[in-house]
Design a protein around this motif. Structure first.
Motif, PDB file in Angstrom:
ATOM      1  N   LEU A 664       0.811  -1.211   0.000  1.00  0.00           N
ATOM      2  CA  LEU A 664       0.000   0.000   0.000  1.00  0.00           C
ATOM      3  C   LEU A 664       0.842   1.258   0.000  1.00  0.00           C
ATOM      4  O   LEU A 664       0.392   2.310  -0.439  1.00  0.00           O
ATOM      5  CB  LEU A 664      -0.929   0.008   1.218  1.00  0.00           C
ATOM      6  CG  LEU A 664      -1.923  -1.147   1.346  1.00  0.00           C
ATOM      7  CD1 LEU A 664      -2.759  -0.980   2.595  1.00  0.00           C
ATOM      8  CD2 LEU A 664      -2.811  -1.243   0.114  1.00  0.00           C
ATOM      9  N   VAL A 665       2.048   1.180   0.529  1.00  0.00           N
ATOM     10  CA  VAL A 665       2.926   2.344   0.643  1.00  0.00           C
ATOM     11  C   VAL A 665       4.250   2.034  -0.034  1.00  0.00           C
ATOM     12  O   VAL A 665       4.868   0.989   0.229  1.00  0.00           O
ATOM     13  CB  VAL A 665       3.172   2.727   2.114  1.00  0.00           C
ATOM     14  CG1 VAL A 665       4.148   3.894   2.203  1.00  0.00           C
ATOM     15  CG2 VAL A 665       1.862   3.079   2.800  1.00  0.00           C
ATOM     16  N   THR A 666       4.669   2.933  -0.907  1.00  0.00           N
ATOM     17  CA  THR A 666       5.968   2.797  -1.560  1.00  0.00           C
ATOM     18  C   THR A 666       6.625   4.163  -1.601  1.00  0.00           C
ATOM     19  O   THR A 666       6.072   5.113  -2.165  1.00  0.00           O
ATOM     20  CB  THR A 666       5.829   2.263  -2.995  1.00  0.00           C
ATOM     21  OG1 THR A 666       5.154   1.019  -2.976  1.00  0.00           O
ATOM     22  CG2 THR A 666       7.201   2.120  -3.646  1.00  0.00           C
ATOM     23  N   LEU A 667       7.795   4.281  -0.960  1.00  0.00           N
ATOM     24  CA  LEU A 667       8.615   5.481  -1.061  1.00  0.00           C
ATOM     25  C   LEU A 667       9.931   5.050  -1.688  1.00  0.00           C
ATOM     26  O   LEU A 667      10.808   4.520  -1.022  1.00  0.00           O
ATOM     27  CB  LEU A 667       8.827   6.113   0.314  1.00  0.00           C
ATOM     28  CG  LEU A 667       7.566   6.590   1.054  1.00  0.00           C
ATOM     29  CD1 LEU A 667       7.938   7.129   2.427  1.00  0.00           C
ATOM     30  CD2 LEU A 667       6.843   7.653   0.265  1.00  0.00           C
ATOM     31  N   SER A 668      10.028   5.271  -2.999  1.00  0.00           N
ATOM     32  CA  SER A 668      11.172   4.746  -3.746  1.00  0.00           C
ATOM     33  C   SER A 668      12.360   5.701  -3.659  1.00  0.00           C
ATOM     34  O   SER A 668      12.190   6.917  -3.556  1.00  0.00           O
ATOM     35  CB  SER A 668      10.773   4.530  -5.205  1.00  0.00           C
ATOM     36  OG  SER A 668      11.896   4.175  -5.979  1.00  0.00           O
ATOM     37  N   ASN A 669      13.574   5.115  -3.700  1.00  0.00           N
ATOM     38  CA  ASN A 669      14.770   5.957  -3.688  1.00  0.00           C
ATOM     39  C   ASN A 669      14.965   6.696  -5.011  1.00  0.00           C
ATOM     40  O   ASN A 669      15.873   7.506  -5.148  1.00  0.00           O
ATOM     41  CB  ASN A 669      16.007   5.132  -3.333  1.00  0.00           C
ATOM     42  CG  ASN A 669      16.233   3.978  -4.317  1.00  0.00           C
ATOM     43  OD1 ASN A 669      15.588   3.882  -5.367  1.00  0.00           O
ATOM     44  ND2 ASN A 669      17.151   3.069  -3.959  1.00  0.00           N
ATOM     45  N   THR A 670      14.101   6.404  -6.010  1.00  0.00           N
ATOM     46  CA  THR A 670      14.166   7.116  -7.300  1.00  0.00           C
ATOM     47  C   THR A 670      13.326   8.390  -7.277  1.00  0.00           C
ATOM     48  O   THR A 670      13.347   9.173  -8.219  1.00  0.00           O
ATOM     49  CB  THR A 670      13.670   6.213  -8.428  1.00  0.00           C
ATOM     50  OG1 THR A 670      12.288   5.888  -8.185  1.00  0.00           O
ATOM     51  CG2 THR A 670      14.487   4.932  -8.494  1.00  0.00           C
ATOM     52  N   GLY A 671      12.547   8.545  -6.193  1.00  0.00           N
ATOM     53  CA  GLY A 671      11.710   9.731  -6.100  1.00  0.00           C
ATOM     54  C   GLY A 671      10.240   9.459  -6.305  1.00  0.00           C
ATOM     55  O   GLY A 671       9.394  10.271  -5.962  1.00  0.00           O
ATOM     56  N   SER A 672       9.905   8.331  -6.877  1.00  0.00           N
ATOM     57  CA  SER A 672       8.498   7.988  -7.046  1.00  0.00           C
ATOM     58  C   SER A 672       7.934   7.471  -5.725  1.00  0.00           C
ATOM     59  O   SER A 672       8.672   7.007  -4.866  1.00  0.00           O
ATOM     60  CB  SER A 672       8.343   6.941  -8.151  1.00  0.00           C
ATOM     61  OG  SER A 672       9.009   5.742  -7.785  1.00  0.00           O
ATOM     62  N   PHE A 673       6.599   7.539  -5.610  1.00  0.00           N
ATOM     63  CA  PHE A 673       5.983   7.082  -4.360  1.00  0.00           C
ATOM     64  C   PHE A 673       4.524   6.736  -4.628  1.00  0.00           C
ATOM     65  O   PHE A 673       3.910   7.186  -5.607  1.00  0.00           O
ATOM     66  CB  PHE A 673       6.061   8.159  -3.281  1.00  0.00           C
ATOM     67  CG  PHE A 673       5.249   9.390  -3.595  1.00  0.00           C
ATOM     68  CD1 PHE A 673       3.945   9.511  -3.143  1.00  0.00           C
ATOM     69  CD2 PHE A 673       5.788  10.428  -4.342  1.00  0.00           C
ATOM     70  CE1 PHE A 673       3.193  10.631  -3.425  1.00  0.00           C
ATOM     71  CE2 PHE A 673       5.038  11.548  -4.633  1.00  0.00           C
ATOM     72  CZ  PHE A 673       3.733  11.665  -4.176  1.00  0.00           C
ATOM     73  N   THR A 674       3.964   5.927  -3.761  1.00  0.00           N
ATOM     74  CA  THR A 674       2.539   5.576  -3.781  1.00  0.00           C
ATOM     75  C   THR A 674       2.081   5.392  -2.343  1.00  0.00           C
ATOM     76  O   THR A 674       2.714   4.670  -1.571  1.00  0.00           O
ATOM     77  CB  THR A 674       2.278   4.281  -4.571  1.00  0.00           C
ATOM     78  OG1 THR A 674       2.711   4.450  -5.927  1.00  0.00           O
ATOM     79  CG2 THR A 674       0.776   3.936  -4.543  1.00  0.00           C
ATOM     80  N   LEU A 675       0.977   6.077  -1.995  1.00  0.00           N
ATOM     81  CA  LEU A 675       0.366   5.903  -0.683  1.00  0.00           C
ATOM     82  C   LEU A 675      -1.094   5.540  -0.893  1.00  0.00           C
ATOM     83  O   LEU A 675      -1.827   6.284  -1.547  1.00  0.00           O
ATOM     84  CB  LEU A 675       0.466   7.186   0.151  1.00  0.00           C
ATOM     85  CG  LEU A 675       1.863   7.748   0.438  1.00  0.00           C
ATOM     86  CD1 LEU A 675       1.761   9.056   1.189  1.00  0.00           C
ATOM     87  CD2 LEU A 675       2.663   6.745   1.253  1.00  0.00           C
ATOM     88  N   ARG A 676      -1.530   4.410  -0.367  1.00  0.00           N
ATOM     89  CA  ARG A 676      -2.921   3.985  -0.496  1.00  0.00           C
ATOM     90  C   ARG A 676      -3.453   3.584   0.877  1.00  0.00           C
ATOM     91  O   ARG A 676      -2.762   2.924   1.646  1.00  0.00           O
ATOM     92  CB  ARG A 676      -3.057   2.784  -1.447  1.00  0.00           C
ATOM     93  CG  ARG A 676      -2.697   3.082  -2.897  1.00  0.00           C
ATOM     94  CD  ARG A 676      -3.032   1.911  -3.790  1.00  0.00           C
ATOM     95  NE  ARG A 676      -2.221   0.728  -3.488  1.00  0.00           N
ATOM     96  CZ  ARG A 676      -2.396  -0.464  -4.048  1.00  0.00           C
ATOM     97  NH1 ARG A 676      -3.384  -0.639  -4.909  1.00  0.00           N
ATOM     98  NH2 ARG A 676      -1.623  -1.466  -3.743  1.00  0.00           N
ATOM     99  N   SER A 677      -4.696   3.988   1.170  1.00  0.00           N
ATOM    100  CA  SER A 677      -5.293   3.567   2.434  1.00  0.00           C
ATOM    101  C   SER A 677      -5.846   2.154   2.346  1.00  0.00           C
ATOM    102  O   SER A 677      -6.086   1.509   3.376  1.00  0.00           O
ATOM    103  CB  SER A 677      -6.405   4.536   2.837  1.00  0.00           C
ATOM    104  OG  SER A 677      -7.427   4.559   1.860  1.00  0.00           O
ATOM    105  N   ALA A 678      -6.095   1.655   1.158  1.00  0.00           N
ATOM    106  CA  ALA A 678      -6.546   0.282   0.937  1.00  0.00           C
ATOM    107  C   ALA A 678      -6.275  -0.070  -0.515  1.00  0.00           C
ATOM    108  O   ALA A 678      -6.024   0.813  -1.352  1.00  0.00           O
ATOM    109  CB  ALA A 678      -8.024   0.117   1.263  1.00  0.00           C
ATOM    110  N   SER A 679      -6.332  -1.381  -0.825  1.00  0.00           N
ATOM    111  CA  SER A 679      -6.054  -1.805  -2.197  1.00  0.00           C
ATOM    112  C   SER A 679      -7.284  -1.735  -3.079  1.00  0.00           C
ATOM    113  O   SER A 679      -7.176  -1.708  -4.306  1.00  0.00           O
ATOM    114  CB  SER A 679      -5.496  -3.235  -2.194  1.00  0.00           C
ATOM    115  OG  SER A 679      -6.423  -4.121  -1.585  1.00  0.00           O
ATOM    116  N   SER A 680      -8.484  -1.713  -2.486  1.00  0.00           N
ATOM    117  CA  SER A 680      -9.725  -1.640  -3.249  1.00  0.00           C
ATOM    118  C   SER A 680     -10.809  -1.061  -2.355  1.00  0.00           C
ATOM    119  O   SER A 680     -10.595  -0.823  -1.161  1.00  0.00           O
ATOM    120  CB  SER A 680     -10.133  -3.030  -3.761  1.00  0.00           C
ATOM    121  OG  SER A 680     -10.366  -3.906  -2.665  1.00  0.00           O
TER     122      SER A 680
END
Length: 983
Positions: A664-680
């Motif tokens: 659900l959460v991705t903070l990439s060292n490339t600068g991209s990111f994704t934050l989700r409170s749920a998958s669906s």
């Protein structure tokens, strides 16, 4: 604040820095209200009287410099005070065969500060006579006769009934020893220190009550115990008879009064005092309510009563709370009610108090209760002797002790001589002593009591090393109070009690320092149980376990105090010790007064911690303690779990997973990111493209990093609002668009799509009635305003106002009201062909001006506005007329005629009907006035000239009448004078 069931109670507080305009307002017999929480007194007004935890009457003021101490008693003082001062029945009040409620109602009367509240129904009837006593005394007597009680509320109302009717009969609170406190759905447990007293000193098997009368004529009543569980030395039932004298009790009440007195003394006396830390116990119970008390070690339990508390079965005993004393603490509101009814906020100036709440459970202290103040035997005259001033025996003795919480407190042993009465006689009716004490110079006094017969008392819970003021007075059984003694000051013993020996510390050493950790426990065992006046720990280091700590072994001090003990926070500190050999560490506890405990046992330690400077490479499989303060994890992964819900930090960045293992959460060292409170389902997503929000199945928010967006509260066809780059739109539940505000500048806002509604758009403002017809239009382009309905300057029913109604009945109208009903007006006349201006009707008349293209008229009409009455002026296209309705009229005609019209009168020579013509025509340089008479021939009418000759209606010329000379020049004719009579 002290509250007592059916008692006056007392209160006191101190104001610091209050301005003069505040203190001058605090008048005697005003009211002080103490409200839990912070409120605005001016906003709530007299609602505070019912909101307040306590309302008292101000009867005392002490002030010096910028400090003022105010004090008083509870609301019951309005019925009568401790000396029975109040509204006294000087004339007899006779009550015969009345119910409980009517008896109380008769005693209250009218015009009193305390009025009737809720008077419950209590079985029985009362007959009695009351004189030379206060309303309070009479009410107490009636209530005790019925086995009932009374209560004066903060708003000055009196409730009366049985204990079960006035107070909680089913406990909602259980009082327990400290450590067992808590709450569940049904009960609240209050912790504290208990002081239990149980005895049979007042146990009685028979009561004989001496009622009204004297000598052999004294009426009596008697009552015997039903079941006596006690035996004497010979195995016989214990016999204890109590004599009670009540000369005010009538014969018919003697038996019931004897039974009531017996009921008070047939069992053990149970008195429990609780010192509670909770300042606000009113939410759990109040004095008068039944409470549970549970302390098996002290014998406070009832095997027959079982309740479940926090999952455990306990057997508490049910006792009654009878009194409470509590401090005024920060967070409360203190307000003063002036006699005018205005409220004043004193909160900002109150000196807040500390301490605990003391609750009395079971019965009042014996020194404060009795069967009555009247001695048994021949009826005495009222006791008028007053105890004299009590003399102290000096010096006082003081000592210190450690209370149950571990605080060092001081006590003071006070002693005094037995006083006499003020008249020098011996006191035979002494009841108790009142001892007042406070920090010197005392502005706030606390009170302790000592029973009569004692000549010394111990006052506990004093602060060590503090000077206190003490004073004392005597009180006899007739409630006569002696004067206060001289105030004596004494220093409470300073704290000389050292802390307990502490347990040895837990230690660890490096090459340069030793770290100690201590759980603040005693050497005898346990943690967090050192005394609460602890200040710090001294750390001593020696070469052997038997070293003696001194100034040379002291390596440092570690803070340790009551807050750390109560919060169970370990004392941790590091002291320098550059030695790698075996060392021994001892600690000494030091309290706030500097008292030092014995040293703890030694704790050995060697250099186990390794400084960074000594490590060149380290490989570990697990780090279980310590702090990582350097970048020494390379190419590794740190995670809270190996699967399922977890957080993981690795070379690619930071990742968060739910219980299903979905990232659900991705903070990439490339600068991209994704934050989700749920998958669906319902969720919020944030990534480099923007922010998105979803309901269970529909996207409702999209804010793009490119600058586009849409936000909607729902989807078609439901009621919803939508906003995007095009603008803002709102729809009703029928999917009809009600609001459209375009980013291009156009807009339309309407309250509905049909029927009665308001529409606002670029065209202007429109309103429509229920049939869809437009009733108002303000044209934005032309500025024109069209309106159906009326425009008024104020609401209907008020006084002077202006009303404009473009569609009043048939014709538009403007009204100017003088008051609620009378008005002047301007309206169209005769269906729009003219204009009418009218006044309001006064004395059944009104003035009206009518104007049209054919003429105008000013008239005085009747109240209906139909018929002319009085004078009028009218003008048409070829004439004008001035006249009085039903009287004479003067008409000017375009044919050069002026006509004067009149009515016939009875034998009135001035009621002529005349018409005449003024004709300035004729030869040049000449003038002439022609008079003519037009006569109507009526039956029985004849005419004569002034000469008495008959006049037949023909023209008469050149006649002079009544001394008036009329001349003619040129062509013309004159009639000088004509009289007409009606026969």
């Amino acid at each position: 604040m002290t509250e007592v069931v059916q008692g006056l109670g007392s209160w006191a507080l101190t104001l610091d820095g209050s301005p003069r305009e505040i203190t001058d307002t605090l008048l005697y017999f005003g009211h002080v209200a103490i409200v839990p929480g912070r409120v605005a007194p001016a906003q709530y007004g007299d609602q505070l009287l019912t909101m307040a935890r306590y309302v008292g009457v101000l009867t005392k003021r002490d002030s010096d410099d910028d400090r003022m101490a105010i004090a008083g008693q509870g609301m019951e003082v309005w019925l009568g005070d401790g000396d029975d001062k109040g509204e006294i029945f000087e004339s007899p009040l006779n009550i015969t065969g009345q119910s409980f409620a009517n008896s109380i109602r008769a005693i209250l009367g009218s015009g009193t500060a305390v009025v009737e509240g809720t008077l419950h129904s209590v079985p029985g009837a009362y007959t009695g006579r009351h004189q030379w006593e206060s309303r309070r005394s009479a009410i107490r007597y009636v209530c005790s006769t019925f086995g009932a009680e009374y209560r004066v509320n903060g708003n000055g109302t009196l409730d009366a009934g049985t204990q079960a009717q006035l107070y909680a009969a089913t406990p909602t609170c259980v009082i327990v020893r400290r450590g067992a406190e808590g709450r569940d759905l049904a009960l609240t447990a209050l912790p504290g220190e208990m002081q239990l007293s149980r005895d049979v000193e007042d146990f009685t098997t028979r009561v004989v009550l001496l009622a009204e009368g004297e000598g052999a004529a004294t009426a009596t009543g008697a009552a015997n115990i039903a079941s006596n569980p006690y035996l004497d030395l010979r195995g016989q039932a214990v016999k204890r008879t109590r004599l009670v004298s009540e000369s005010g009790t009538v014969t018919g009440n003697a038996q019931s009064r004897a039974q009531l007195q017996l009921n008070r003394f047939t069992g053990t006396r149970n008195a429990l005092r609780l010192g509670a830390e909770d300042f606000e116990v009113r939410g759990s119970f109040r004095p008068g309510d039944m409470v549970y008390v549970y302390d098996p070690d002290a014998g406070l339990y009832d095997p027959a009563n079982e309740v479940t508390f926090r999952g455990q079965r306990i057997n508490p005993i049910a006792l009654r709370s009878v009194e409470a004393s509590w401090p005024i603490v920060e967070g409360m509101t203190v307000a003063y009610r002036h006699q005018s009814g205005a409220w004043l906020d004193l909160t900002d100036f109150v000196r807040w108090e500390t301490g605990s709440t003391t609750v009395g459970v079971g019965e009042l202290g014996r020194s404060l209760t009795s069967t009555g103040f009247e001695p048994v035997g021949p009826r005495p005259i009222p006791d008028s002797t007053i105890p004299d001033v009590v003399s102290w025996v000096l010096p006082f003795q003081s000592s210190v002790y450690v209370d149950a919480e571990g605080n060092t407190r001081a006590s003071m042993l006070l002693a005094w001589d037995l006083p006499l009465n003020a008249d020098g006689s011996t006191i035979l009716d002494g009841h108790h002593y009142e001892i007042a004490y406070g920090v010197s110079p005392a502005a706030e006094w606390q009170t302790a009591y000592a029973p009569w017969g004692e000549l010394q008392a111990v006052v506990n819970d004093l602060s060590p090393g503090v000077v206190y003021d003490f004073r004392i007075r005597a009180v006899d059984t007739s409630a006569n109070v002696g004067a206060w003694s001289v105030t004596e000051s004494a220093l409470a013993e300073a704290d000389t009690i050292p802390p307990s020996t502490p347990a040895p510390p837990v230690v660890a050493a490096s090459l340069i320092a030793i770290q100690i950790t201590h759980t603040l426990g005693k050497a005898s065992g346990g943690e967090w149980n050192l005394e609460l006046d602890l200040d710090h720990l001294e750390v001593h280091v020696g070469a052997s376990s038997g070293f003696a700590p001194d100034a040379t072994t002291l390596r440092g001090k570690v803070p340790a105090n009551a807050g750390m003990i109560q919060a169970e926070i370990a004392a941790v500190g590091t002291v320098p010790e550059p030695d790698t050999t075996l060392r021994h560490v001892k600690v000494i506890a030091v309290d706030r007064s500097g008292n030092r405990s014995p040293a703890s046992n030694a704790a050995p330690v060697t250099a186990l911690l390794i400084d960074n400077a000594h490590i060149s490479d380290l490989s570990v499989s697990k780090v279980t303690a310590g702090t990582i303060s350097a970048n020494w994890l390379i190419g590794a992964s740190i995670r809270t779990a190996s699967s399922g819900q977890r957080v993981e930090l690795n070379a690619t960045g930071l990742h968060g997973y739910n219980s299903a293992g979905t990232e659900l959460v991705t903070l990439s060292n490339t600068g991209s990111f994704t934050l989700r409170s749920a998958s669906s389902g319902a969720r919020v997503e944030l990534d480099a493209s923007g922010v998105r929000a979803y309901t269970s199945s529909v996207q409702t928010v999209n804010i793009s990093s490119a600058g586009t967006f849409f936000i909607r509260s729902g989807v078609s066809p439901s009621a919803r609002a939508e906003m995007d780059a095009a603008g803002l739109r709102m729809y009703n539940s029928s999917n009809q668009e009600l609001v459209n505000i375009s980013s291009g500048g156009t807009f339309a806002i309407q309250t509905g799509t049909s029927g009665a509604r308001v529409v606002l758009s670029g065209a202007g403002v429109e309103t429509f009635n229920g049939s869809g017809g437009r009733t108002f239009f303000a044209n934005a382009s032309s500025g024109d305003v069209e309106m159906t309905g009326r425009l008024t300057s104020t609401v209907s029913g008020s006084a002077a106002r202006l009303v404009i109604n473009p569609n009043f009945g048939v014709d538009p109208e403007i009204r100017m009201y003088e008051d609620a009903t009378n008005y002047h007006y301007i309206t169209s006349f005769v269906a729009g062909t003219g204009l009418q201006i009218g006044t309001t009707t006064i004395f059944n008349r009104k003035a009206v001006i009518n104007m049209s293209d054919t003429g105008w008229q000013v008239s005085l009409l009747d109240g209906a506005g139909v018929n002319r009455t009085g004078g009028y002026v009218a003008a048409g296209t070829d004439l004008a007329e001035l006249g009085v309705q039903g009287g004479a009229a003067l008409r000017f005609q375009a044919t050069h005629q002026i006509r004067l019209y009149g009515d016939w009168g009875h034998n009135n020579s001035e009621s002529a009907i005349v018409s005449f013509t003024i004709d300035p025509g004729g030869p040049a340089n000449s003038w002439g006035i022609s008079y003519g008479v037009t006569l109507q021939t009526l039956p029985g009418v004849s005419f004569t000239a002034d000469t008495g000759s008959a006049f037949d209606g023909t023209w008469i010329q050149g006649r002079t009448n009544s001394g008036v000379t009329l001349r003619t020049q040129g062509v013309g004719f004159i009639i000088a004078q004509i009289w007409a009579w009606q026969n």
